[in-house]
Scaffold this motif. Sequence first.
Motif, short mmCIF file in Angstrom:
data_model
loop_
_atom_site.label_atom_id
_atom_site.label_comp_id
_atom_site.label_asym_id
_atom_site.label_seq_id
_atom_site.Cartn_x
_atom_site.Cartn_y
_atom_site.Cartn_z
N GLY A 11 0.63 -1.09 0.03
CA GLY A 11 -0.20 0.01 -0.01
C GLY A 11 0.85 1.43 0.11
N VAL A 12 0.64 2.18 -1.09
CA VAL A 12 1.26 3.37 -0.80
C VAL A 12 0.39 4.50 -0.34
CG1 VAL A 12 2.45 5.15 -2.46
CG2 VAL A 12 2.46 2.64 -3.10
N VAL A 144 -0.38 -3.64 -5.73
CA VAL A 144 -0.42 -2.12 -5.04
C VAL A 144 -1.75 -1.51 -4.90
CG1 VAL A 144 0.68 -0.02 -5.54
CG2 VAL A 144 2.08 -2.14 -6.28
N VAL A 145 -1.66 -0.81 -3.90
CA VAL A 145 -2.98 -0.13 -3.53
C VAL A 145 -2.62 1.13 -3.45
CG1 VAL A 145 -5.06 0.19 -2.51
CG2 VAL A 145 -4.28 -2.12 -2.80
N LEU A 146 -2.99 2.05 -4.12
CA LEU A 146 -2.67 3.68 -3.98
C LEU A 146 -3.59 4.44 -3.26
CD1 LEU A 146 -1.40 4.26 -7.82
CD2 LEU A 146 -0.09 3.75 -6.06
N GLY A 147 -2.98 4.82 -2.09
CA GLY A 147 -3.86 5.43 -1.07
C GLY A 147 -3.27 7.08 -0.68
N THR A 148 -2.97 7.58 -1.95
CA THR A 148 -2.07 8.79 -1.59
C THR A 148 -2.80 9.78 -1.37
OG1 THR A 148 -1.80 8.88 -4.02
CG2 THR A 148 -0.02 7.93 -2.76
N GLY A 149 -4.29 10.21 -1.53
CA GLY A 149 -4.96 11.15 -1.68
C GLY A 149 -5.03 12.19 -2.61
N LEU A 150 -5.64 13.23 -2.42
CA LEU A 150 -5.89 13.94 -3.20
C LEU A 150 -4.82 15.38 -3.22
CD1 LEU A 150 -9.80 14.28 -3.08
CD2 LEU A 150 -8.49 12.77 -4.41
N THR A 335 -4.56 13.05 -8.81
CA THR A 335 -3.29 13.04 -9.65
C THR A 335 -2.62 11.59 -9.25
OG1 THR A 335 -1.89 14.43 -8.07
CG2 THR A 335 -3.13 15.36 -10.06
N LEU A 336 -2.18 10.86 -10.48
CA LEU A 336 -1.24 9.59 -10.10
C LEU A 336 0.13 10.12 -9.28
CD1 LEU A 336 -1.49 7.69 -13.32
CD2 LEU A 336 -2.53 7.10 -11.18
N PRO A 337 0.27 9.55 -8.25
CA PRO A 337 1.52 9.90 -7.59
C PRO A 337 2.96 9.78 -8.40
CG PRO A 337 0.81 7.60 -6.88
CD PRO A 337 -0.11 8.31 -7.84
#
Length: 430
Positions: A11-12, A144-150, A335-337
């Motif tokens: 998880g990111v 991979v799970v992206l949870g990098t917010g807005l 936006t994509l990290p």
Amino acid sequence: MEDPQHVDVAGVGIGPFNLSLAALLAPTKICARFFDYKDRFRWYPGLLFPESTIQVSFLKDLVTLVDPTSPYSFLAYLANKKRLYRFINARFPKIPRQEFDQYFQWACTVIPGLSFGCKVEAITLKDDTLVIDTQKERISSSTVVLGTGLSPKIPDCAQPHLGPAVFHAHEYLCRDFDARGKRVLIVGGGQTSAEVLLYMLRDVDVLPEKLIWITRRSSFLPLDDSPFTNELFTPEYSNYFFQFPHGVKQQLIEEQKLASDGISEDILEKIYRRLYELDYIEGKRQMYDLYPHNELATITQTSTGYLVSTCDYLHHKNLSFEVDCIVFCTGFEYTLPACLDPIASRIHRNNGSLAIREDFSLEWDGPPSLRIYLQNAARQVRGVADPNLSLMAWRSATIINSILGDTIYDIDESSSVFGWMSDYAAGERC
């Protein structure tokens, strides 16, 4: 170089959404690691005003709507902190945002697999596996799970002026900003703008010299929190919404804006009462101006501040005024990290938006066995509820079921008052 450690899920980002995923993964046999560049959990610390509340039920926590027996629920937190009876007796109409932030911080101390102060620098594809390089280690995973917010949205005309006096509201408290005696412009008509304004008006000793509040909306409009509207924040409606073509989705999102982006009525009442006090009790009527129907047009720096012009599209005229500070309460966007840059060109898009499958995984041209899931990035394909806490646990459970290819969590819903799914499946298009 040694082979990287392999985990089932990487998880990111560790915001509320990936924290929910980690909590629901904890009782499974999945080996999961989550990484965040911050040194500890922070939930928009710049917006944790004393009077701010969450706009949803406390039952819409990390886990309860999927697993009410989980040890990571808000009620479990209250019990752990020995405050259940006091909480019940307090009869909060809405939960203070600061307490929910404390709940999330507590969860970070008891949920396994979380690594703070560890930035994910790159995600690459190598030998049919995803390689995740962090500041401290390299791991590999098939998921991979992206949870990098807005990311904050700021008008183009403001970009050259960003600095100590021109900034996005999410930084407000972190900057230790002092509005006392200043001419301040607040841009935006949602919950954040109202909370910022109320905070500035809280005490006669710290009042701005002048406070100007503008919004493109027809007024400072309340959140639609009625029962039928809240059906939009259910798994069934999210699934129903997903099936519509792009044009219909865009129309519905616009129509439903105030279901997710209005101002809590109690905040509006507090602001109105405070303005009454300023007008009639404290004799400060000239210290504020409110302008609905106004959109920011230009910003020009002067020797004494910033000259701002707006477009009043109702009366077809321009307004201009000089201010010392500008606070943008203009929302956020996905936006994509940057860590995904090595494989970003392989990710598909539809109608300009990321192509997201029903299970919240990205469509891309990598090996089908490798999945990249997104948290809080599907508003354009899932509707206005996607950034909201309401579907947090359900979305995490959906992702877990997809990862394992099995129903680990029973997330079937059939309790809506509307016949959305049955009618859609059985009917014919007009």
